[in-house]
Design a protein around this motif. Structure first.
Motif, PDB file in Angstrom:
ATOM      1  N   GLU A 160      26.284  46.183  31.251  1.00 23.07           N
ATOM      2  CA  GLU A 160      25.755  45.573  32.467  1.00 23.07           C
ATOM      3  C   GLU A 160      24.611  46.460  32.955  1.00 23.07           C
ATOM      4  O   GLU A 160      24.747  47.677  33.012  1.00 23.07           O
ATOM      5  N   MET A 161      23.485  45.844  33.265  1.00 17.67           N
ATOM      6  CA  MET A 161      22.350  46.617  33.767  1.00 17.67           C
ATOM      7  C   MET A 161      22.570  46.918  35.252  1.00 17.67           C
ATOM      8  O   MET A 161      22.890  46.034  36.034  1.00 17.67           O
ATOM      9  N   ARG A 162      22.380  48.177  35.608  1.00 20.50           N
ATOM     10  CA  ARG A 162      22.537  48.602  37.002  1.00 20.50           C
ATOM     11  C   ARG A 162      21.294  49.357  37.446  1.00 20.50           C
ATOM     12  O   ARG A 162      20.555  49.879  36.630  1.00 20.50           O
ATOM     13  N   LYS A 163      21.108  49.408  38.753  1.00 14.14           N
ATOM     14  CA  LYS A 163      19.964  50.133  39.314  1.00 14.14           C
ATOM     15  C   LYS A 163      20.456  51.118  40.360  1.00 14.14           C
ATOM     16  O   LYS A 163      21.433  50.869  41.059  1.00 14.14           O
ATOM     17  N   ASP A 164      19.741  52.234  40.441  1.00  8.27           N
ATOM     18  CA  ASP A 164      20.039  53.254  41.435  1.00  8.27           C
ATOM     19  C   ASP A 164      18.699  53.867  41.848  1.00  8.27           C
ATOM     20  O   ASP A 164      17.723  53.800  41.106  1.00  8.27           O
ATOM     21  N   THR A 165      18.655  54.463  43.007  1.00 11.95           N
ATOM     22  CA  THR A 165      17.439  55.118  43.474  1.00 11.95           C
ATOM     23  C   THR A 165      17.783  56.506  43.988  1.00 11.95           C
ATOM     24  O   THR A 165      18.708  56.672  44.775  1.00 11.95           O
ATOM     25  N   LEU A 166      17.026  57.488  43.507  1.00  9.41           N
ATOM     26  CA  LEU A 166      17.098  58.830  44.058  1.00  9.41           C
ATOM     27  C   LEU A 166      16.030  58.885  45.145  1.00  9.41           C
ATOM     28  O   LEU A 166      14.835  58.823  44.847  1.00  9.41           O
ATOM     29  N   LYS A 167      16.440  58.952  46.388  1.00  9.19           N
ATOM     30  CA  LYS A 167      15.503  58.835  47.505  1.00  9.19           C
ATOM     31  C   LYS A 167      14.878  60.168  47.860  1.00  9.19           C
ATOM     32  O   LYS A 167      15.481  61.224  47.695  1.00  9.19           O
ATOM     33  N   GLY A 168      13.678  60.086  48.395  1.00  5.05           N
ATOM     34  CA  GLY A 168      12.946  61.281  48.777  1.00  5.05           C
ATOM     35  C   GLY A 168      12.914  61.493  50.270  1.00  5.05           C
ATOM     36  O   GLY A 168      13.479  60.723  51.044  1.00  5.05           O
ATOM     37  N   LYS A 169      12.241  62.564  50.638  1.00  8.79           N
ATOM     38  CA  LYS A 169      12.048  62.890  52.044  1.00  8.79           C
ATOM     39  C   LYS A 169      10.549  62.891  52.314  1.00  8.79           C
ATOM     40  O   LYS A 169       9.764  63.409  51.521  1.00  8.79           O
TER      41      LYS A 169
END
Length: 185
Positions: free
Chosen positions: A93-102
């Motif tokens: 299953e394709m999943r997405k995630d985001t490493l967020k910045g400041k």
């Protein structure tokens, strides 16, 4: 967008939002992601920069400016999540995630040079420097109608010490061609 203030002064707003096709993971915090996914193509870096500058026209060929730049970076991750269903069938299953910045606030100064090529076409270059930021732009501007220009430019920008999640990224370089429209009031 540039708005004239009179006596060779102007106020300018610009934004730049590049995305990359690939990110090289060279930070130990992200090694777990790189090892888990084992494919750099799943990582896409996004940088967002917005700036407000006060410009002063020195003569027909040069302007200087000082301003404020707000920079933000994040990494989007798309990956395959594997799991087993009944009867030992492997499913992806394709999943997405985001490493967020400041967000980082940066003061900058710059120099802009202009050289008219025709009555509607101008060749220009910009150099900007700030704490943890450098940028060089070369471009051609074509006047479509009064106060509206079509711009084709090449930009190289380097951001230093931007934070993504809880880690400082030493250096992010973005470069490439841009096509845009400028409004002058």
């Amino acid at each position: 967008i540039t708005a004239g203030l009179g006596n060779n002064w102007a106020l300018q707003y610009r934004q730049f939002n590049p995305k990359t096709d690939k990110v090289i993971i060279d930070n130990p915090v992200y090694y777990d992601y790189a090892m888990m996914y084992n494919d750099e193509s799943f990582f896409k870096l996004k940088v967002r920069s917005q700036e407000i500058n006060l410009l002063h026209k020195l003569n027909d060929n040069f302007s200087v400016y000082a301003g404020y730049l707000r920079a933000y970076a994040a990494i989007d991750i798309t990956y395959k999540d594997e799991y087993w269903e009944e009867f030992s069938v492997q499913v992806y299953e394709m999943r997405k995630d985001t490493l967020k910045g400041k967000t980082k606030d940066i003061g900058q100064i710059g120099l802009i040079g202009f050289m008219p090529l025709t009555d509607k076409t101008v060749l220009y270059g910009t150099i900007a420097l700030g704490r943890d930021y450098q940028s060089v732009i070369t471009g051609v501007s074509y006047n479509l109608v009064k106060h509206i220009d079509l711009d084709l430019k090449y930009r190289y920008s380097k951001f230093e010490d931007l934070m993504i999640e809880y880690t400082v990224i030493d250096e992010i370089k973005v470069k490439g061609f841009e096509l845009g429209i400028s409004f002058k009031f």
